[in-house]
Scaffold this active site. Structure first.
Site, PDB file in Angstrom:
ATOM      1  CG  ASP A  55      -1.898   1.154   1.218  1.00 19.17           C
ATOM      2  OD1 ASP A  55      -2.200   1.678   0.126  1.00 19.17           O
ATOM      3  OD2 ASP A  55      -2.364   1.532   2.295  1.00 19.17           O
ATOM      4  CG  ASP A  58      -0.376   1.689  -3.770  1.00 16.42           C
ATOM      5  OD1 ASP A  58      -0.047   2.493  -2.886  1.00 16.42           O
ATOM      6  OD2 ASP A  58      -1.412   1.009  -3.704  1.00 16.42           O
ATOM      7  NE  ARG A  63       4.525  10.243  -2.369  1.00 16.53           N
ATOM      8  CZ  ARG A  63       3.903   9.303  -1.652  1.00 16.53           C
ATOM      9  NH1 ARG A  63       2.590   9.270  -1.612  1.00 16.53           N
ATOM     10  NH2 ARG A  63       4.591   8.385  -0.994  1.00 16.53           N
ATOM     11  CG  ASP A  76      -4.406   2.775  -1.843  1.00  8.26           C
ATOM     12  OD1 ASP A  76      -3.740   1.741  -1.677  1.00  8.26           O
ATOM     13  OD2 ASP A  76      -4.365   3.727  -1.041  1.00  8.26           O
ATOM     14  CG  ASP A  80      -5.910   0.149   1.848  1.00  9.14           C
ATOM     15  OD1 ASP A  80      -5.126  -0.760   1.536  1.00  9.14           O
ATOM     16  OD2 ASP A  80      -5.610   1.356   1.797  1.00  9.14           O
TER      17      ASP A  80
END
EC number: 2.7.8.11
Length: 227
Positions: A55, A58, A63, A76, A80
């Site tokens: 997590d 990614d 960025r 994402d 989760d």
């Protein structure tokens, strides 16, 4: 008149962003993990925790390669929430009272869904933008990556430990926790640290749900006041 601006990227290119590919890998890892969660708890724990650690990968990739996308953010968060929800459902089958884990599942999904929707209503670009919140804990949680990371890791580690130490499928949750915490061992220390971070995250979830609900209510009031 022809559009002289930059051509729109094909949909496939967004699906194939590096951080999104990492997201697909997380889903695959979780599918394998949950397939063996009862037959091989150790393998489940390794796969699940590795998926959880990805997590952070990614986000870094998004960025680093300038591949931030709305689809990636949704992927994402959904990954989760579904991963944690599945683990909580499994724990609800192992421990009693099962309602404790189902209640945590409901709180987790409700608070994050409301937060995402209130973000949309407020016109913000990120659900982590809580600078206007009156809660210092809420602002600290989303404003400090290390603090938020500690709380999130604590939750997942606590749930994994609970699955690993369960010896049968009718365990009493409080008895297992008391027995584990009273033993002088590295596991008891890790469990105590995890419970502390877990507790903070649940408080944040409650604050998040209430704050997001207030945004929705204020939006309704302002809409009715418009001529």
């Amino acid at each position: 008149m022809a559009n002289k601006g930059k051509p729109r990227p094909a949909k496939l290119s967004v699906y194939l962003y590096i951080p999104n590919i990492v997201g697909y890998m997380r889903i695959l890892l979780n599918c394998v993990a949950f397939a063996v969660c009862f037959s091989n708890k150790t393998l489940f724990s390794l796969l699940y925790f590795f998926s959880f650690c990805c997590d952070a990968v990614d986000g870094w990739c998004a960025r680093k390669f300038n591949q931030v996308s709305t689809f990636g953010a949704v992927l994402d968060m959904v990954t989760d929430r579904v991963s944690t929800a599945c683990l909580l459902v499994i724990l609800s089958q192992v421990y009693r009272p099962s309602l404790a884990f189902l209640s945590l599942l409901a709180l987790d999904i409700a608070s994050h869904w409301l937060q995402m929707y209130s973000t949309f209503l407020s016109g913000k670009t990120s659900h982590k933008d809580v600078k206007d919140s009156t809660s210092w804990l809420f602002k600290l949680y989303y404003g400090n990556r290390l603090f938020m990371g500690y709380c999130c890791v604590s939750c997942e580690v606590l749930y994994i430990i609970l699955l690993l130490i369960a010896k049968k499928q009718t365990e009493n949750l409080m008895n297992v926790l008391v027995d584990s915490l009273t033993q002088i061992s590295p596991l008891s220390v890790l469990l105590a640290l995890s419970i502390f971070g877990w507790g903070i995250k649940q408080v944040v979830n409650v604050i998040q749900m209430k704050t997001a609900a207030d945004v929705c209510v204020l939006y309704d009031i302002e809409k009715k006041q418009k001529p």
